[in-house]
Enzyme design. Sequence first.
Site, PDB file in Angstrom:
ATOM      1  N   LYS A  23       0.884  -1.005  -0.005  1.00  0.00           N
ATOM      2  CA  LYS A  23      -0.297  -0.185   0.156  1.00  0.00           C
ATOM      3  C   LYS A  23       1.024   1.211  -0.173  1.00  0.00           C
ATOM      4  CE  LYS A  23      -2.558   2.687   3.891  1.00  0.00           C
ATOM      5  NZ  LYS A  23      -1.538   3.259   4.209  1.00  0.00           N
ATOM      6  N   ASN A  24       2.000   1.581   0.812  1.00  0.00           N
ATOM      7  CA  ASN A  24       3.117   2.327   1.072  1.00  0.00           C
ATOM      8  C   ASN A  24       3.678   3.156  -0.500  1.00  0.00           C
ATOM      9  OD1 ASN A  24       1.415   2.723   3.416  1.00  0.00           O
ATOM     10  ND2 ASN A  24       2.702   2.569   4.758  1.00  0.00           N
ATOM     11  N   ARG A  46      -5.105  10.375   3.974  1.00  0.00           N
ATOM     12  CA  ARG A  46      -3.879  10.723   4.176  1.00  0.00           C
ATOM     13  C   ARG A  46      -2.889  10.807   3.595  1.00  0.00           C
ATOM     14  NH1 ARG A  46      -0.229  14.481   7.857  1.00  0.00           N
ATOM     15  NH2 ARG A  46       1.220  13.836   7.850  1.00  0.00           N
ATOM     16  N   CYS A  99      -5.148   8.295   8.533  1.00  0.00           N
ATOM     17  CA  CYS A  99      -5.919   7.214  10.217  1.00  0.00           C
ATOM     18  C   CYS A  99      -5.501   7.789  10.898  1.00  0.00           C
ATOM     19  CB  CYS A  99      -5.034   6.204  10.668  1.00  0.00           C
ATOM     20  SG  CYS A  99      -5.735   4.728  10.208  1.00  0.00           S
ATOM     21  N   ARG A 149      -0.662  14.456  13.069  1.00  0.00           N
ATOM     22  CA  ARG A 149      -0.271  14.602  11.855  1.00  0.00           C
ATOM     23  C   ARG A 149      -0.211  15.580  11.195  1.00  0.00           C
ATOM     24  NH1 ARG A 149      -1.668   8.395   9.696  1.00  0.00           N
ATOM     25  NH2 ARG A 149       0.310   8.749   8.868  1.00  0.00           N
ATOM     26  N   PRO A 150       0.439  16.824  11.391  1.00  0.00           N
ATOM     27  CA  PRO A 150       0.609  18.159  10.857  1.00  0.00           C
ATOM     28  C   PRO A 150       1.207  18.058   9.318  1.00  0.00           C
ATOM     29  CG  PRO A 150       2.378  17.874  13.212  1.00  0.00           C
ATOM     30  CD  PRO A 150       1.615  16.305  13.094  1.00  0.00           C
ATOM     31  N   ILE A 151       1.035  19.063   9.107  1.00  0.00           N
ATOM     32  CA  ILE A 151       1.712  19.251   7.225  1.00  0.00           C
ATOM     33  C   ILE A 151       2.500  20.244   7.243  1.00  0.00           C
ATOM     34  CG2 ILE A 151       0.185  18.094   6.450  1.00  0.00           C
ATOM     35  CD1 ILE A 151      -0.645  20.276   5.206  1.00  0.00           C
ATOM     36  N   ASP A 152       3.594  21.203   8.257  1.00  0.00           N
ATOM     37  CA  ASP A 152       4.986  21.963   8.134  1.00  0.00           C
ATOM     38  C   ASP A 152       5.850  21.510   7.379  1.00  0.00           C
ATOM     39  OD1 ASP A 152       4.821  20.676  10.146  1.00  0.00           O
ATOM     40  OD2 ASP A 152       6.276  21.782  11.338  1.00  0.00           O
ATOM     41  N   LEU A 153       6.552  20.364   7.839  1.00  0.00           N
ATOM     42  CA  LEU A 153       7.513  19.697   6.806  1.00  0.00           C
ATOM     43  C   LEU A 153       7.270  19.911   4.667  1.00  0.00           C
ATOM     44  CD1 LEU A 153       8.971  16.814   9.101  1.00  0.00           C
ATOM     45  CD2 LEU A 153       9.421  19.740   9.201  1.00  0.00           C
ATOM     46  N   ASP A 205       3.511   1.452  11.641  1.00  0.00           N
ATOM     47  CA  ASP A 205       2.806   0.463  11.544  1.00  0.00           C
ATOM     48  C   ASP A 205       2.218  -1.007  12.671  1.00  0.00           C
ATOM     49  OD1 ASP A 205       1.530   2.490   9.567  1.00  0.00           O
ATOM     50  OD2 ASP A 205       2.489   1.830   8.351  1.00  0.00           O
ATOM     51  N   ILE A 242       7.030   7.843  17.527  1.00  0.00           N
ATOM     52  CA  ILE A 242       6.498   8.298  15.607  1.00  0.00           C
ATOM     53  C   ILE A 242       5.354   8.950  15.909  1.00  0.00           C
ATOM     54  CG2 ILE A 242       5.904   8.001  13.094  1.00  0.00           C
ATOM     55  CD1 ILE A 242       9.200   7.309  14.317  1.00  0.00           C
ATOM     56  N   ARG A 270      -8.938  -0.936   4.211  1.00  0.00           N
ATOM     57  CA  ARG A 270      -7.834   0.162   3.912  1.00  0.00           C
ATOM     58  C   ARG A 270      -6.487   0.215   3.464  1.00  0.00           C
ATOM     59  NH1 ARG A 270      -6.566   4.660   6.852  1.00  0.00           N
ATOM     60  NH2 ARG A 270      -5.923   5.274   5.229  1.00  0.00           N
TER      61      ARG A 270
HETATM   62  C1  UD1 Z   1       4.074   7.335   8.815  1.00  0.00           C
HETATM   63  C2  UD1 Z   1       5.215   6.684   9.123  1.00  0.00           C
HETATM   64  C3  UD1 Z   1       5.157   5.487   7.594  1.00  0.00           C
HETATM   65  C4  UD1 Z   1       3.928   5.305   7.873  1.00  0.00           C
HETATM   66  C5  UD1 Z   1       3.383   5.927   7.666  1.00  0.00           C
HETATM   67  C6  UD1 Z   1       1.392   5.548   7.494  1.00  0.00           C
HETATM   68  C7  UD1 Z   1       7.921   7.153   9.799  1.00  0.00           C
HETATM   69  C8  UD1 Z   1       8.525   7.685  10.083  1.00  0.00           C
HETATM   70  N1  UD1 Z   1       6.842   7.429   9.162  1.00  0.00           N
HETATM   71  O1  UD1 Z   1       4.606   8.197   7.973  1.00  0.00           O
HETATM   72  O2  UD1 Z   1       6.313   4.898   7.861  1.00  0.00           O
HETATM   73  O3  UD1 Z   1       3.436   4.107   6.362  1.00  0.00           O
HETATM   74  O4  UD1 Z   1       3.150   6.649   8.502  1.00  0.00           O
HETATM   75  O5  UD1 Z   1       1.189   4.660   9.066  1.00  0.00           O
HETATM   76  O6  UD1 Z   1       7.405   6.102  10.399  1.00  0.00           O
HETATM   77  N2  UD1 Z   1       5.906  14.330  11.214  1.00  0.00           N
HETATM   78  C9  UD1 Z   1       5.783  16.747  11.080  1.00  0.00           C
HETATM   79  N3  UD1 Z   1       5.320  17.053  10.529  1.00  0.00           N
HETATM   80  C10 UD1 Z   1       4.715  17.183   8.624  1.00  0.00           C
HETATM   81  C11 UD1 Z   1       4.858  15.718   8.398  1.00  0.00           C
HETATM   82  C12 UD1 Z   1       5.072  14.684  10.008  1.00  0.00           C
HETATM   83  O7  UD1 Z   1       6.019  17.338  12.646  1.00  0.00           O
HETATM   84  O8  UD1 Z   1       4.939  17.707   8.439  1.00  0.00           O
HETATM   85  C13 UD1 Z   1       5.742  14.405  12.437  1.00  0.00           C
HETATM   86  C14 UD1 Z   1       4.370  13.512  12.544  1.00  0.00           C
HETATM   87  O9  UD1 Z   1       3.225  13.963  13.339  1.00  0.00           O
HETATM   88  C15 UD1 Z   1       5.168  12.367  13.100  1.00  0.00           C
HETATM   89  C16 UD1 Z   1       5.967  11.801  12.463  1.00  0.00           C
HETATM   90  O10 UD1 Z   1       6.849  13.341  11.699  1.00  0.00           O
HETATM   91  O11 UD1 Z   1       4.956  12.207  14.219  1.00  0.00           O
HETATM   92  C17 UD1 Z   1       6.477  10.926  11.446  1.00  0.00           C
HETATM   93  O12 UD1 Z   1       5.541  11.540  10.339  1.00  0.00           O
HETATM   94  P1  UD1 Z   1       5.473  11.186   8.631  1.00  0.00           P
HETATM   95  O13 UD1 Z   1       6.339  10.438   8.144  1.00  0.00           O
HETATM   96  O14 UD1 Z   1       5.390  12.563   7.414  1.00  0.00           O
HETATM   97  O15 UD1 Z   1       4.640  10.253   8.587  1.00  0.00           O
HETATM   98  P2  UD1 Z   1       3.155  10.107   7.323  1.00  0.00           P
HETATM   99  O16 UD1 Z   1       4.342   9.897   6.190  1.00  0.00           O
HETATM  100  O17 UD1 Z   1       2.483   9.249   7.446  1.00  0.00           O
END
Ligand code: UD1
Length: 416
Positions: free
Chosen positions: A22-23, A92, A116, A121-125, A304, A326, A397
């Site tokens: 999936k990922n 997501r 989920c 789950r912010p998107i600032d990065l 996961d 995480i 999903r």
């Molecule tokens: C994450 C998992 C990924 C998994 C997916 C689905 C990690 C590192 N990533 O990916 O392996 O397949 O969930 O469950 O294990 N964050 C910020 N700002 C941002 C983006 C992320 O603060 O803009 C923080 C998140 O809150 C979290 C961490 O970074 O604490 C991991 O985020 P990220 O790797 O971006 O999450 P996914 O891409 O969803």
Amino acid sequence: MDSIRIQGRIALQGKVRIQGSKNAALPVLAATLLVGERSVIRNCPKIADVHSMVSLLKSLGCSVHWQEKGLVIDSSQVRKGEMPEEAVTGMRSSLCLLGALLGRCREVVMEHPGGCVIGKRPIDLHLSALRQMGVEFTEKNGKLMAKASRLHGARICLPFPSVGATENIVLAGVMADGDTVLEGAALEPEILTLCQYLCCCGAFIEGAGSCRLVIHGGRKLCRTDFTIPADRIVAGTYLFGCIGAGGCVLLEQAPGKEMAAVLQVAEQMGGHVYSSPEGIYVQAPVRPLPLRLVTAPYPGFPTDLQSVALAVETMGMGCSRIDEVIFENRFRILEDLEKMGAKVQQKNAHSVLIKGVEMLQGAHVQAKELRGGAALVVAGLMAEGETVVSGCPFIYRGYENICRDFRELGARVTSV
Ligand code: UD1
């Protein structure tokens, strides 16, 4: 088919083929937007999130068909980057369409992405990296608008190896003018798969698989035929299913090389595991040994699989501790496991202590998110009597057919 009914205490035997990842599939499907021609994506899992991504691609103007050889996507007619609200808020992974659409159309309108319910789950990065590449963001009526009159390469340093942000940077970077140098990229195998797909289409990305990527932008991408690798999280779910329920199984095509941390934990639990080109063989211990587990970005133990490992340790031979670093709010199954007789104490948002009990009891429990839902199915396999897991659309999903797969291993599992 909202629920799954499980008769527990049957040791698993036999073999099961592991579905496509999936990922890995979702960002590759987003990347087909950059090609502007017909792509064939093989071994795409038939899961709800892929169906949602297909709907999204169609709403953007792609023609998409399932054929015997795989998913055939023609993105030649895509003109506008506006995504419908329903599709985005439910998934997501729709977030990786942001980078792809910026690459393709230079303009995107979307809702805040869903997925989920595990933490904030912010998107600032994502936003700050794309800003450095020339993208301007505004918000209007709850919608996120992104525009890049000139998308250009940049030197980006991610303070945390975010998987989603790395994907967006790669997707935008291959279509940007000039080179993007990304330091601190996520190392997850799904990033490598995305880079491999793009390079098959004609992109030039150096350092794929490492934490420093150099993306040479501006190359014309062309059609390709690409195969999605097997899903390491589904393989891990079935592996821990076997450790919890007992027995001996072969997980065909499971990607052992990408699962080193998972196999190590399975061995700490007392399982015997053997990885070969055919897949992964697992032999369960009489009862799982307790452990101290901390999730981490790849190559660490994946977040996961944290809830599945937690479910197994509820019947461990002692006390275990699990730290989820995480995401917060990823212990939503505790209440349901307690209903089944588990003894778990949550210390804070990130840690739990588990006191293994001799036996779980079947109960009626509720899936609240994807991986937690799969963990409840595993708990059902371990428990005495009947367990009914409701809320299974969350599980669908990410799992093509978890009931069929566990039935192939001899379990008594039906969807109702
Ligand atoms: C994450 C998992 C990924 C998994 C997916 C689905 C990690 C590192 N990533 O990916 O392996 O397949 O969930 O469950 O294990 N964050 C910020 N700002 C941002 C983006 C992320 O603060 O803009 C923080 C998140 O809150 C979290 C961490 O970074 O604490 C991991 O985020 P990220 O790797 O971006 O999450 P996914 O891409 O969803």
